[in-house]
Design an enzyme around this catalytic site. Structure first.
Site, PDB file in Angstrom:
ATOM      1  CB  ALA A   1      29.188  36.387  30.950  1.00 34.43           C
ATOM      2  CB  ALA A   2      34.839  37.244  30.909  1.00 37.36           C
TER       3      ALA A   2
ATOM      4  NE  ARG B   1      33.477  29.553  44.224  1.00 35.77           N
ATOM      5  CZ  ARG B   1      32.650  30.689  44.878  1.00 35.77           C
ATOM      6  NH1 ARG B   1      31.952  30.173  45.537  1.00 35.77           N
ATOM      7  NH2 ARG B   1      32.567  31.794  44.247  1.00 35.77           N
TER       8      ARG B   1
ATOM      9  CE  LYS C   1      28.892  32.034  37.216  1.00 37.14           C
ATOM     10  NZ  LYS C   1      29.224  32.918  38.297  1.00 37.14           N
TER      11      LYS C   1
ATOM     12  CB  THR D   1      34.327  43.241  38.045  1.00 37.02           C
ATOM     13  OG1 THR D   1      35.040  44.152  39.191  1.00 37.02           O
ATOM     14  CG2 THR D   1      34.402  42.401  38.617  1.00 37.02           C
TER      15      THR D   1
ATOM     16  N   GLY E   1      30.715  41.965  47.978  1.00 37.51           N
ATOM     17  CA  GLY E   1      31.135  43.928  48.775  1.00 37.51           C
ATOM     18  C   GLY E   1      30.600  43.877  49.503  1.00 37.51           C
TER      19      GLY E   1
ATOM     20  CB  ALA F   1      -7.138  -2.861  23.153  1.00 37.20           C
TER      21      ALA F   1
HETATM   22  C1  UD1 Z   1      31.982  40.950  42.263  1.00 32.59           C
HETATM   23  C2  UD1 Z   1      32.265  42.474  42.943  1.00 32.59           C
HETATM   24  C3  UD1 Z   1      31.704  43.137  44.697  1.00 32.59           C
HETATM   25  C4  UD1 Z   1      30.164  41.848  44.384  1.00 32.59           C
HETATM   26  C5  UD1 Z   1      30.223  40.733  43.247  1.00 32.59           C
HETATM   27  C6  UD1 Z   1      28.635  40.649  43.638  1.00 32.59           C
HETATM   28  C7  UD1 Z   1      34.387  43.532  42.447  1.00 32.59           C
HETATM   29  C8  UD1 Z   1      35.473  44.068  42.977  1.00 32.59           C
HETATM   30  N1  UD1 Z   1      33.450  43.360  42.879  1.00 32.59           N
HETATM   31  O1  UD1 Z   1      32.437  40.272  42.754  1.00 32.59           O
HETATM   32  O2  UD1 Z   1      31.352  44.175  45.464  1.00 32.59           O
HETATM   33  O3  UD1 Z   1      29.599  41.902  45.775  1.00 32.59           O
HETATM   34  O4  UD1 Z   1      30.214  40.911  42.785  1.00 32.59           O
HETATM   35  O5  UD1 Z   1      28.809  38.666  42.948  1.00 32.59           O
HETATM   36  O6  UD1 Z   1      33.382  43.177  41.473  1.00 32.59           O
HETATM   37  N2  UD1 Z   1      33.703  39.151  35.304  1.00 32.59           N
HETATM   38  C9  UD1 Z   1      34.471  38.989  33.771  1.00 32.59           C
HETATM   39  N3  UD1 Z   1      35.588  39.423  33.474  1.00 32.59           N
HETATM   40  C10 UD1 Z   1      36.302  39.443  34.876  1.00 32.59           C
HETATM   41  C11 UD1 Z   1      36.374  39.347  35.837  1.00 32.59           C
HETATM   42  C12 UD1 Z   1      34.689  39.233  36.144  1.00 32.59           C
HETATM   43  O7  UD1 Z   1      33.613  39.531  32.930  1.00 32.59           O
HETATM   44  O8  UD1 Z   1      37.447  40.262  34.821  1.00 32.59           O
HETATM   45  C13 UD1 Z   1      32.035  38.124  35.307  1.00 32.59           C
HETATM   46  C14 UD1 Z   1      32.390  37.300  35.861  1.00 32.59           C
HETATM   47  O9  UD1 Z   1      32.516  36.301  34.737  1.00 32.59           O
HETATM   48  C15 UD1 Z   1      31.315  36.928  36.538  1.00 32.59           C
HETATM   49  C16 UD1 Z   1      31.318  38.598  37.301  1.00 32.59           C
HETATM   50  O10 UD1 Z   1      32.355  39.614  36.276  1.00 32.59           O
HETATM   51  O11 UD1 Z   1      29.971  37.357  35.937  1.00 32.59           O
HETATM   52  C17 UD1 Z   1      31.429  39.263  38.586  1.00 32.59           C
HETATM   53  O12 UD1 Z   1      32.767  38.390  38.696  1.00 32.59           O
HETATM   54  P1  UD1 Z   1      33.224  37.704  40.303  1.00 32.59           P
HETATM   55  O13 UD1 Z   1      34.611  37.367  39.887  1.00 32.59           O
HETATM   56  O14 UD1 Z   1      32.735  36.969  40.298  1.00 32.59           O
HETATM   57  O15 UD1 Z   1      33.818  38.754  41.289  1.00 32.59           O
HETATM   58  P2  UD1 Z   1      33.364  38.713  42.915  1.00 32.59           P
HETATM   59  O16 UD1 Z   1      34.613  38.878  43.398  1.00 32.59           O
HETATM   60  O17 UD1 Z   1      32.287  37.860  43.023  1.00 32.59           O
END
Ligand code: UD1
Ligand code: CA
Length: 477
Positions: free
Chosen positions: A12-13, A18, A25, A84, A145, A385
């Site tokens: 949740a970082a 958007r 969020k 992630t 993905g 009333a």
């Molecule tokens: C990721 C997946 C993708 C999947 C999608 C589903 C990867 C590389 N890709 O893509 O395959 O279909 O989720 O939604 O994992 N977050 C962090 N720190 C970070 C990056 C992200 O805490 O450094 C958290 C974000 O807050 C978010 C979640 O991880 O809640 C997903 O990150 P996001 O950047 O949205 O991943 P996607 O690129 O959408």
């Protein structure tokens, strides 16, 4: 086989750009919980040994919210959002002793159900996999993905939208981003992540490929309802997810015996409870810890927050907050119940009436145009009333006591602190600032005098004067 220890990591970082919001969020609300609150509630059912939340953007706000809703969850800060995979490593490094199953979730998938997580873990643990991916079949996989499978249909890899070929983009089985991992295999795989992808990030998805390469098995589990995997990126999606949750909540309630005239305009928080044989009219919101007992009728056009409603009660066009409504009591139309308004059985709070921090006793009625604040009303009383309980002297609030079977005449002001004893009357139009003893009539208003001939003398020639002349003539005949 004993169930392995389970640990939840919630990512949740991210910024959630958007959403275009000053509020992180994950903290946006959907039917009674934050986005993150819904995910944590589903995860709670796994009975995790530990829940670790990775925070970054808005870390202070997110941590403060967590302290409210999930005080046992721990947080770890990911200073820079490097992907992630990186986020998961930050969490796992903060959990050096964890083994067993590690479940990785996001904070923005409010429709995730406990049953889906239970199935994911069961499939993962029974299959003895190093990792199991939660997948879903969707109509529009754009941005997500894609799941690549080998010739035998087994899991092969996940390819991101940005890294995919045209052929891979046509795949409609997507990665939810949720996984169950074997903790020790995950620890090893996370050490091998690289950043040679189009976003220059450490992808958690690469950990799965590394596990396969090391000869371990990676399983998949497909969510029964793809909605479980839906994330929220903007306010349009927020509204869409809220609508999907509304449908889930309402169909469960209707299946359990609740009548809804118009499910489309009925919004029941996941934290509210509604018994069988309750009827909900159009345009009703039941929020927070609201509980509605059997046989009650709510609405139309009512918002009840943290309100308890007893059996067979009726609440029509009302706004209530922190109130309780007894069995067979009636509220509205057009009533406002504020915190600690307590209506006993068969009590009535009628039209254009506001009640705050007051008890209205059994069978007592406040039918029209009144304010009742900081008062205690006994049983079977009738408040006429336009009665106002003046509880505030400009400095402090004071209490008013109205006894059993008291009759307060219309348009009276009861100036607190004051007590109207059991079995007494207050004359209409009184401004009462002295106690009224039991059995007596309190009169506190100017005496009436009639000045004869005043209209003819002071308003000659008006329509009123002419009406008076006609009345005098008729009288003479
Ligand atoms: C990721 C997946 C993708 C999947 C999608 C589903 C990867 C590389 N890709 O893509 O395959 O279909 O989720 O939604 O994992 N977050 C962090 N720190 C970070 C990056 C992200 O805490 O450094 C958290 C974000 O807050 C978010 C979640 O991880 O809640 C997903 O990150 P996001 O950047 O949205 O991943 P996607 O690129 O959408
Ligand atoms: Ca996303």
């Amino acid at each position: 086989m004993t169930q392995p220890q389970r640990t939840v990591i919630l990512l949740a970082a991210g910024e959630g750009k958007r959403m275009r919001s000053a509020v992180p969020k994950m903290l946006h609300e959907v039917l009674g919980r934050s986005l993150m609150g819904h995910v944590l509630a589903a995860a709670e059912a796994l009975d995790p040994a530990e829940t670790m939340v990775v925070v970054g953007h808005g870390a202070e706000q997110v941590s403060a919210h967590l302290a409210d809703i999930a005080p046992t969850a721990r947080t770890v800060v990911q200073e820079k959002q490097l992907g992630t995979g990186h986020a998961t490593r930050v969490a796992l490094d903060a959990l050096p002793d964890v083994d067993g199953t590690v479940v990785v979730l996001y904070g923005d998938t409010p429709l995730l159900q406990a049953s889906t997580l239970a199935e994911l873990c069961a499939a993962h643990e029974a299959g003895g996999h190093a990792a199991t991916v939660l997948t879903a079949s969707v109509d529009d996989p754009t941005g997500l993905g894609r799941i690549l499978r080998d010739g035998d249909g087994g899991f092969a890899a996940i390819v991101e939208q940005k890294d995919a070929t045209a052929g891979q983009l046509a795949i409609t089985e997507i990665n939810s981003g949720m996984y169950a991992f074997d903790a020790s295999r995950l620890r090893v795989a996370l050490k091998g992540l690289t950043t040679d992808n189009s976003q220059g990030e450490e992808y958690l998805t690469q950990a799965l490929t590394l596990m396969l390469d090391a000869g371990h098995s990676v399983g998949t589990h497909t969510a029964a309802d793809f909605a479980d995997t839906l994330g929220c990126n903007d306010r349009e999606q927020l509204a869409w997810l809220r609508g999907l949750m509304q449908k889930r909540v309402n169909s469960a309630l209707m299946r359990s015996g609740v009548t809804m005239d118009d499910p489309a305009t009925t919004w029941v928080d996941v934290t509210a409870e509604v018994a069988a044989d309750v009827t909900i009219r159009p345009n009703v919101q039941l929020k927070g810890r609201t509980v509605i007992a059997a046989g009650s009728e709510i609405g139309p056009d009512s918002t009840l927050t943290d309100t308890i409603v007893g059996e067979g009660a009726s609440v029509v066009r009302a706004h209530t907050l922190g109130a309780s409504v007894g069995a067979k009591a009636s509220v509205g139309p057009f009533a406002y119940l504020r915190p600690d308004a307590e209506l006993a059985e068969r009590a009535k709070v009628g039209t254009f009436v506001e009640v705050k921090n007051s008890r209205v006793g059994e069978g007592s009625k406040v039918p029209h145009l009144s304010y009742v604040g900081d008062a205690t009303i006994g049983v079977e009383a009738n408040i006429g009333a336009g009665t106002i309980v003046a509880n505030y002297d400009g400095m402090a609030k004071h209490r008013t006591r109205i006894g059993d079977a008291v009759f307060v005449g219309s348009d009276s002001v009861l100036i607190a602190p004051v007590s109207i004893a059991d079995g007494s009357y207050v004359a209409a139009g009184s401004a009462v600032d002295k106690d009224v003893p039991s059995g007596s009539l309190g009169v506190a208003r100017g005496r009436q005098r009639n000045i004869e001939g005043w209209v003819a003398r002071s308003r000659p020639g008006t329509k009123t004067a002419k009406a008076a002349e006609r009345a005098a003539g008729e009288h003479e005949e």
